[in-house]
Design a protein around this motif. Structure first.
Motif, short mmCIF file in Angstrom:
data_model
loop_
_atom_site.label_atom_id
_atom_site.label_comp_id
_atom_site.label_asym_id
_atom_site.label_seq_id
_atom_site.Cartn_x
_atom_site.Cartn_y
_atom_site.Cartn_z
N THR A 113 33.02 38.44 40.60
CA THR A 113 31.91 38.53 41.55
C THR A 113 30.80 39.40 40.97
OG1 THR A 113 33.41 38.26 43.42
CG2 THR A 113 31.25 39.23 43.89
N PHE A 116 29.01 37.36 38.30
CA PHE A 116 28.14 36.33 38.85
C PHE A 116 26.88 36.94 39.47
CE2 PHE A 116 32.15 33.66 39.27
CZ PHE A 116 31.90 32.98 38.09
N PHE A 146 23.49 26.42 41.08
CA PHE A 146 24.31 27.46 40.45
C PHE A 146 24.72 28.51 41.48
CE2 PHE A 146 24.79 31.54 38.24
CZ PHE A 146 25.79 31.22 37.34
N THR A 150 28.54 29.17 42.71
CA THR A 150 29.24 30.43 42.48
C THR A 150 29.50 31.20 43.77
OG1 THR A 150 27.14 31.57 42.02
CG2 THR A 150 28.39 30.73 40.13
N SER A 151 28.76 30.92 44.82
CA SER A 151 28.96 31.69 46.04
C SER A 151 29.74 30.93 47.12
CB SER A 151 27.62 32.15 46.61
OG SER A 151 26.83 31.03 46.97
N LEU A 154 33.10 28.05 44.30
CA LEU A 154 34.04 28.83 43.50
C LEU A 154 35.01 29.66 44.35
CD1 LEU A 154 34.87 29.43 40.58
CD2 LEU A 154 33.29 31.34 40.63
#
Length: 167
Positions: A113, A116, A146, A150-151, A154
């Motif tokens: 985290t 990212f 993206f 990623t938020s 993922l």
């Protein structure tokens, strides 16, 4: 909140050290890039982009410091929280037998985290600087996917994986 969870020190593995070093390096690069770019910025810079990547809000150039400042606070906060895995939230009962496995998994999630966040903040800052200079950063078309990936996607994949390892 009082829990009976074991308080153990999670030994760092190579991937943990690499993740922390990359995150710290990206944070330093974010700050250095902002320092270098600041004098070249006009008095008004883009501060908000719509979903298509087009500028739809402007602010004074001092706002460029907001992301590095938030980045420092988040990096340090997540780094410190990682020192106390027994206070993290878990979907299973933590016992002496499963503590190391769950603590290691949880601290690694926090490390990813942190990574990212540093990547996203760096991309956004780069995009703001390039847009302020009148250049196209070429990030506009894929930064939103993206960030969503990623938020949202993922973490769901990680939760599914965690359920699998805790069976």
């Amino acid at each position: 909140m009082k829990t009976n969870r074991p308080k153990i020190k999670v030994p760092l593995e190579g991937i943990d050290i690499v993740l922390d070093l990359i995150s710290a390096t990206l944070l330093i690069l974010l700050i250095v890039f902002t320092v270098i770019s600041y004098t070249e910025l006009p008095d008004t810079i883009p501060s908000h982009f719509n979903a298509a990547g087009e500028v739809d809000g402007y602010s004074g150039k001092s706002m460029i410091w907001l992301l590095p400042a938030i980045g420092v606070v988040l990096f340090l906060g997540l780094y410190v929280i990682n020192k106390f895995p027994h206070i993290h939230n878990y979907m299973v009962n933590i016992t002496e037998e499963n503590a190391l496995k769950n603590y290691r998994f949880s601290t690694r999630i926090v490390r990813f985290t942190n990574l990212f966040i540093m990547v996203i903040f760096g991309l956004i800052t780069y995009s703001i600087v390039e847009s302020a200079k009148g250049n196209n950063s070429n990030l506009d078309s894929w930064i939103l996917p993206f960030v969503i990936g990623t938020s949202i996607i993922l973490p769901i994949a990680i939760l599914i994986y965690q359920k699998k390892i805790n069976k």
